[in-house]
Write an enzyme that holds these catalytic residues in place. Structure first.
Site, PDB file in Angstrom:
ATOM      1  N   ARG A 247       0.842  -1.189   0.000  1.00 19.58           N
ATOM      2  CA  ARG A 247       0.000   0.000   0.000  1.00 19.58           C
ATOM      3  C   ARG A 247       0.879   1.241   0.000  1.00 19.58           C
ATOM      4  O   ARG A 247       1.929   1.285   0.657  1.00 19.58           O
ATOM      5  CB  ARG A 247      -0.922   0.040   1.231  1.00 19.58           C
ATOM      6  CG  ARG A 247      -2.145  -0.860   1.143  1.00 19.58           C
ATOM      7  CD  ARG A 247      -3.109  -0.394   0.081  1.00 19.58           C
ATOM      8  NE  ARG A 247      -4.323  -1.188   0.009  1.00 19.58           N
ATOM      9  CZ  ARG A 247      -4.493  -2.260  -0.746  1.00 19.58           C
ATOM     10  NH1 ARG A 247      -3.485  -2.706  -1.481  1.00 19.58           N
ATOM     11  NH2 ARG A 247      -5.655  -2.895  -0.785  1.00 19.58           N
ATOM     12  N   GLU A 276      -2.519   7.618  -6.261  1.00 22.03           N
ATOM     13  CA  GLU A 276      -2.747   6.584  -7.260  1.00 22.03           C
ATOM     14  C   GLU A 276      -3.860   6.994  -8.204  1.00 22.03           C
ATOM     15  O   GLU A 276      -4.914   7.444  -7.749  1.00 22.03           O
ATOM     16  CB  GLU A 276      -3.063   5.253  -6.587  1.00 22.03           C
ATOM     17  CG  GLU A 276      -1.854   4.712  -5.818  1.00 22.03           C
ATOM     18  CD  GLU A 276      -2.026   3.276  -5.331  1.00 22.03           C
ATOM     19  OE1 GLU A 276      -3.157   2.734  -5.394  1.00 22.03           O
ATOM     20  OE2 GLU A 276      -1.021   2.688  -4.889  1.00 22.03           O
ATOM     21  N   HIS A 297      -0.218   0.175  -9.349  1.00 27.51           N
ATOM     22  CA  HIS A 297      -0.945  -0.786  -8.512  1.00 27.51           C
ATOM     23  C   HIS A 297      -1.535  -1.915  -9.358  1.00 27.51           C
ATOM     24  O   HIS A 297      -2.747  -2.180  -9.309  1.00 27.51           O
ATOM     25  CB  HIS A 297      -2.038  -0.088  -7.704  1.00 27.51           C
ATOM     26  CG  HIS A 297      -2.286  -0.760  -6.381  1.00 27.51           C
ATOM     27  ND1 HIS A 297      -2.666  -0.068  -5.247  1.00 27.51           N
ATOM     28  CD2 HIS A 297      -2.220  -2.059  -6.000  1.00 27.51           C
ATOM     29  CE1 HIS A 297      -2.824  -0.900  -4.236  1.00 27.51           C
ATOM     30  NE2 HIS A 297      -2.549  -2.118  -4.669  1.00 27.51           N
TER      31      HIS A 297
END
Length: 324
Positions: A247, A276, A297
């Site tokens: 994360r 993100e 991601h």
């Protein structure tokens, strides 16, 4: 009125079962939707009834949407949230706990896919792939100007010993004859990873100091936020590789940029960022270091992982609702 069930007609036109109504907030793979329709009366964003999901929803299926405390407060009938994927940091967990709303995520469904990306990033950073390909786009690159690291037999540090951390350790041990050092504050002291030779560290600092490749596999919490600050990064081996496929926020990004600008670390592979998807505006200075590889991601961005996670989210939600 708050509808929570819908009748499923039999072939003869009579009702044979009652299906829970579930509101789907995000896009799910078509095969998972087909499966969900066999278990639920689904209401999706394209359906007229969807606009009233806050007032009516008893159960939700989500993938990447935020569910805030305000959302929870506006959902008087909500009892469960089925979450595609492992991370639940976009859901206000305190608000759910206060209302006894169950959050059902899918640990393990995408472990292999994320682990393979970790290994990919580690290898790409170790061999300077981004630097080489970037320079080669301008002019030919003589192989004599290229340099890399060999990962065979190196020490792999794992922080977080869950499904993904274990799978990363298995790949590096089996494929690279790596020495594994691992730490987890919450895993039992015994009976974990018994099939896998490893050293169970007693602290994060112990792993950081020994790792040639340090891979993070913990959730983002108040405890883990900024876990790797500038001081921790500087305490790593000078030619170590840092991988974050967990994360954004676990690594202090300013601290990482500073350490790299000072020539510390071989490089970093980042699949997770505080922003993100990551942008050049925010990360341009970090990306100037060609031994940094950033991806948006994508650890679970495989067709297998997406379907497995989505199907598990559906099945977990159905199993829980069946107990009520």
């Amino acid at each position: 009125m708050a509808p929570s069930i819908a009748e499923s007609p039999s072939p003869g036109g009579t009702s044979t079962a009652q299906k829970p109504t579930v509101y789907v907030l995000d896009t799910f793979p078509p095969k998972a939707i087909e499966h969900a329709r066999t278990l639920f009366h689904l209401i999706q964003p394209s359906d007229p009834e969807f606009q009233h999901w806050r007032q009516n929803a008893r159960a939700l299926l989500i993938r990447g949407s935020y569910v805030t405390a305000a959302d929870i407060a506006s959902c008087p009938n909500l009892v469960a949230i089925g979450k595609h994927g492992v991370g639940i940091d976009k859901i206000d967990q305190a608000a759910c706990q206060a209302r006894n709303i169950r959050i059902l995520n899918t640990p393990g469904a995408n472990a292999r896919d994320v682990a393979e990306l970790v290994v990919t990033l580690a290898l790409a950073v170790a061999r300077g792939i981004r630097s080489i390909t970037t320079r080669q786009m301008v002019k030919p690159v003589p192989k004599e100007t290229c340099n890399g690291l060999t990962l065979y037999g190196k020490t792999i540090g794992i922080i977080g010993m869950g499904n993904i951390g274990r799978t990363v350790a298995e790949i590096f041990h089996g494929g690279f004859n790596a020495r594994i050092v691992a730490y987890d504050a919450y895993m039992p002291a015994t009976g974990v990873w018994e099939h896998l030779p490893h050293v169970r560290a007693q602290s994060v600092e112990e792993v950081i100091a020994q790792a040639d490749v340090l891979s993070l596999h913990v959730p983002l919490t108040e405890e883990t936020r900024g876990m790797l600050s500038y001081a921790e990064i500087k305490s790593m081996k000078p030619d170590a590789i840092l991988i974050n496929a967990a994360r954004g926020g676990i690594v202090d990004e300013a601290g990482l940029e500073r350490a790299l600008s000072e020539g510390h670390l071989w490089g970093a592979g980042l699949d997770c960022h505080e922003q993100e998807p990551p942008s050049r505006e925010k990360y341009g200075a970090l990306w100037e270091n060609l031994n940094v590889i950033s991806t948006p991601h994508i650890g679970a961005a495989t067709s297998r992982a997406q379907l497995a996670s989505a199907t598990a989210a559906v099945d977990n939600l159905h199993a829980y609702l069946s107990t009520l």
